[in-house]
Design a protein around this motif. Structure first.
Motif, mmCIF file in Angstrom:
data_model
loop_
_atom_site.group_PDB
_atom_site.id
_atom_site.type_symbol
_atom_site.label_atom_id
_atom_site.label_comp_id
_atom_site.label_asym_id
_atom_site.label_seq_id
_atom_site.Cartn_x
_atom_site.Cartn_y
_atom_site.Cartn_z
ATOM 1 N N ILE A 1 60.206 14.075 -32.866
ATOM 2 C CA ILE A 1 60.222 14.546 -34.332
ATOM 3 C C ILE A 1 60.702 13.704 -35.306
ATOM 4 N N ASP B 1 61.486 15.902 -28.821
ATOM 5 C CA ASP B 1 62.618 15.460 -28.927
ATOM 6 C C ASP B 1 63.172 15.679 -30.416
ATOM 7 N N ALA B 2 64.053 16.738 -30.634
ATOM 8 C CA ALA B 2 64.513 17.253 -31.868
ATOM 9 C C ALA B 2 66.073 16.736 -32.126
ATOM 10 N N LEU B 3 66.579 15.710 -31.247
ATOM 11 C CA LEU B 3 67.875 15.662 -31.133
ATOM 12 C C LEU B 3 68.487 14.852 -32.471
ATOM 13 N N PHE B 4 67.997 13.852 -32.930
ATOM 14 C CA PHE B 4 68.620 13.063 -34.089
ATOM 15 C C PHE B 4 67.455 12.748 -34.775
ATOM 16 N N ASN C 1 67.533 17.543 -37.911
ATOM 17 C CA ASN C 1 66.408 17.452 -37.181
ATOM 18 C C ASN C 1 66.226 18.482 -35.928
ATOM 19 N N VAL D 1 61.486 10.723 -35.852
ATOM 20 C CA VAL D 1 61.750 9.479 -35.247
ATOM 21 C C VAL D 1 62.499 9.463 -33.881
ATOM 22 N N PRO D 2 62.024 8.807 -33.025
ATOM 23 C CA PRO D 2 62.658 8.782 -31.807
ATOM 24 C C PRO D 2 64.273 8.944 -31.854
ATOM 25 N N SER D 3 64.699 9.907 -30.970
ATOM 26 C CA SER D 3 66.411 9.953 -31.290
ATOM 27 C C SER D 3 66.986 8.633 -30.908
HETATM 28 K K LIG Z 1 64.238 13.071 -33.138
#
Ligand SMILES: [K+]
Ligand SMILES: NC(=O)C1=CN([C@@H]2O[C@H](COP(=O)(O)OP(=O)(O)OC[C@H]3O[C@@H](n4cnc5c(N)ncnc54)[C@H](O)[C@@H]3O)[C@@H](O)[C@H]2O)[C@@H](O)CC1
Length: 493
Positions: free
Chosen positions: A157, A125-128, A58, A159-161
């Protein structure tokens, strides 16, 4: 269409990589490109953009988006959540590709490194993503709070982290997204009300995952689509007569609640039943005969020969007084074909749980979540309620329609989500219309499962079509009934 679990989504990626074939890094590039294009098409790229990345794939998407934006003349800054562990291969490749293009790459090792975010900024948001395997804690949880508290718009991105794909995230730390750009298909987490405040507007981006994979897998959940519904509509042959389309008995109505009976009767007729008899209180005779002249009437106290009817629809406006309770008991004792039970019929059963065992196998129950909880017990979250409905559908066996924004049809241990309908339908009486529709379909000898699927789909579709001349505020259950004709015509065209 099949709805995949987190594990199946990973398998789908792997299948595509092997059979297209495409290199994993190129698939990531394609996924990122679909996000970049969306951001530019929606004119969000003129804002100050901060991209927050984890070190999984992600995060790799986030890095690729950063590079693609730079190539389009945009200058995002990138913040990488640093736990000390190495990133995935595709993350590392994208980091190497990004380094020569910008100095705006920061590693967040503690809260002291968190950047200031202005309300006017855009956060990505590309954390998880779908690889989340435990709730967020520590630094990731603080970063999520920091982003949420900024008030800036967030594009999540995939899914919301912090949000799980196929189990509840209730009470966990989650990114509150303005938009979620999810890859290839909707997932279970986007269909349940408890998540709705977190994912915002959801856009499904086609990243061309290999369709052959879908034929190979067995999914527990599916989305109902127009193709499936149209395919199951039975032709009305030229030489058919009213007997061909069955005779339904609608057990409904009580003092002050005759509207429910009238709505159910009208929708039953508009769905094509051959004959309809309503079984109503004597004092309501003139109401029914005036409002629905096409329906025949039997008055309570009479003792109908139930074997004459192809199905019974029981519940709308029935009330829960003693006479209604004994009426329902008698009906369930005497009738053994699948029936439709809604509203007060379900409330009566909740107060007399032994009746549930007397409901004919294959009957269709249409509870909203509260009615469902009263029948089958409370659930701590939407996912567990969903599982309970699935389990009950197999145990009894029954068709359970758990009503909601995406109503679920639970049948034989699997679930089908409806995709039609709108918020204008969240008003009293729409459930009565649904009962009438499904009763009509059952009388016409559709199997209970198909009757339930066509019922929820056409009900929502008619609600959507009615918005051509109503608004979500003004929509009434009668408008849904009026639009049924157009809905069926479109399904058959
Ligand atoms: K995400
Ligand atoms: N080739 C592919 O597989 C593709 C994957 N894509 C992206 O890849 C994502 C899935 O990537 P990954 O499977 O690498 O997983 P994620 O990027 O979602 O992150 C998982 C990583 O975080 C760790 N982790 C999980 N939960 C955590 C927590 N609560 N706290 C701290 N660390 C945690 C995991 O151990 C793992 O290292 C998708 O959501 C999508 O964005 C897309 O690029 C499309 C192609």
């Amino acid at each position: 269409m099949k709805l995949l679990s987190a594990q199946q989504i990973h398998q789908w990626d792997a299948f595509t990589i092997m059979h297209e074939p495409v290199a994993s890094i190129d698939l990531m590039e394609r996924a990122a490109q679909s996000c970049t294009d969306w951001i530019i098409e929606n004119n969000l790229h003129s804002k100050t953009i901060r991209i927050f990345c984890g070190k999984g794939n992600n995060g790799g998407d986030g890095l690729a988006i950063a590079r693609q934006l730079i190539e389009r003349g945009v200058n995002p800054s990138v913040f990488i959540l640093e736990f000390g562990a190495k990133g995935t291969d595709d993350f590392q490749t994208n980091l190497n590709r990004l380094h020569p293009l910008t100095t705006e790459i920061y590693f967040l090792q503690s809260e002291d490194f968190f950047p200031e975010i202005q309300k006017e900024d855009l956060t990505i948001d590309a954390l998880f993503g779908s690889g989340l395997n435990r709730p967020l804690t520590g630094l990731s949880a603080s970063l999520v709070d920091h982003i949420n508290n900024s008030g800036a718009e967030v594009i999540a991105i995939d899914v919301p982290s912090g949000m799980f794909i196929d189990k509840s995230s209730l009470g966990n730390r989650l990114i509150k997204a303005t938009y979620t750009l999810t890859f290839q298909s909707l997932k279970l987490n986007f269909l349940l009300a408890e998540n709705a405040v977190w994912f915002g507007y959801v856009e499904v981006l086609d990243i061309r995952l290999h369709h052959a994979f879908l034929q190979e897998i067995d999914a527990d959940f599916n989305l109902l689509d127009k193709h499936f519904i149209s395919r199951h509509l039975i032709d009305r042959k030229p030489f058919s007569h009213k007997g061909t389309f069955g005779h339904a008995l609608l057990v409904a109505g009580n003092k002050g609640k005759m509207g429910a009976a009238v709505l159910a009767a009208r929708s039953c007729l508009r769905t094509g039943v051959g004959l309809l008899t309503t079984f109503i209180p004597e004092e309501a005779l003139s109401i029914m005969q005036t409002a629905v002249p096409e329906a025949m009437v039997l008055v309570r106290g009479e003792n109908p020969d139930l074997d004459k009817y192809n199905t019974l629809g029981i519940g709308p406006g029935l009330g829960t007084a003693d006479d209604a309770v004994s009426l329902l008991k008698t009906m369930l004792e005497k009738y053994s074909q699948p029936v439709v039970l809604d509203a007060d019929a379900l409330n009566i059963i909740s107060g007399n749980k032994q009746l549930l065992k007397q409901v004919p196998q294959g009957s269709v129950l249409t509870p909203h979540p509260k009615e469902f909880d009263r029948l089958f017990g409370e659930s701590p979250n939407d996912f567990e309620r969903l599982q309970k409905a699935i389990d009950a559908s197999k145990e009894y066996p029954l068709i359970i329609i758990l009503k909601g924004h995406y109503s679920l049809v639970a049948h034989n241990g699997k679930g089908w989500f409806n995709t039609t309908g709108n918020a204008g339908m969240a008003t009293g009486g729409t459930g009565d219309v649904l009962t009438g529709i499904i009763t009509s379909l059952l009388a016409q000898k559709y199997t209970p499962f198909i009757a339930a699927c066509i019922g929820v789909y056409v009900h929502g579709m008619a609600g959507d079509l009615a918005l051509a001349y109503q608004s979500e505020e003004s929509l009434l259950p009668s408008d849904i009934i009026e639009a049924l004709g157009t809905a069926f015509n479109q399904l058959r065209s």
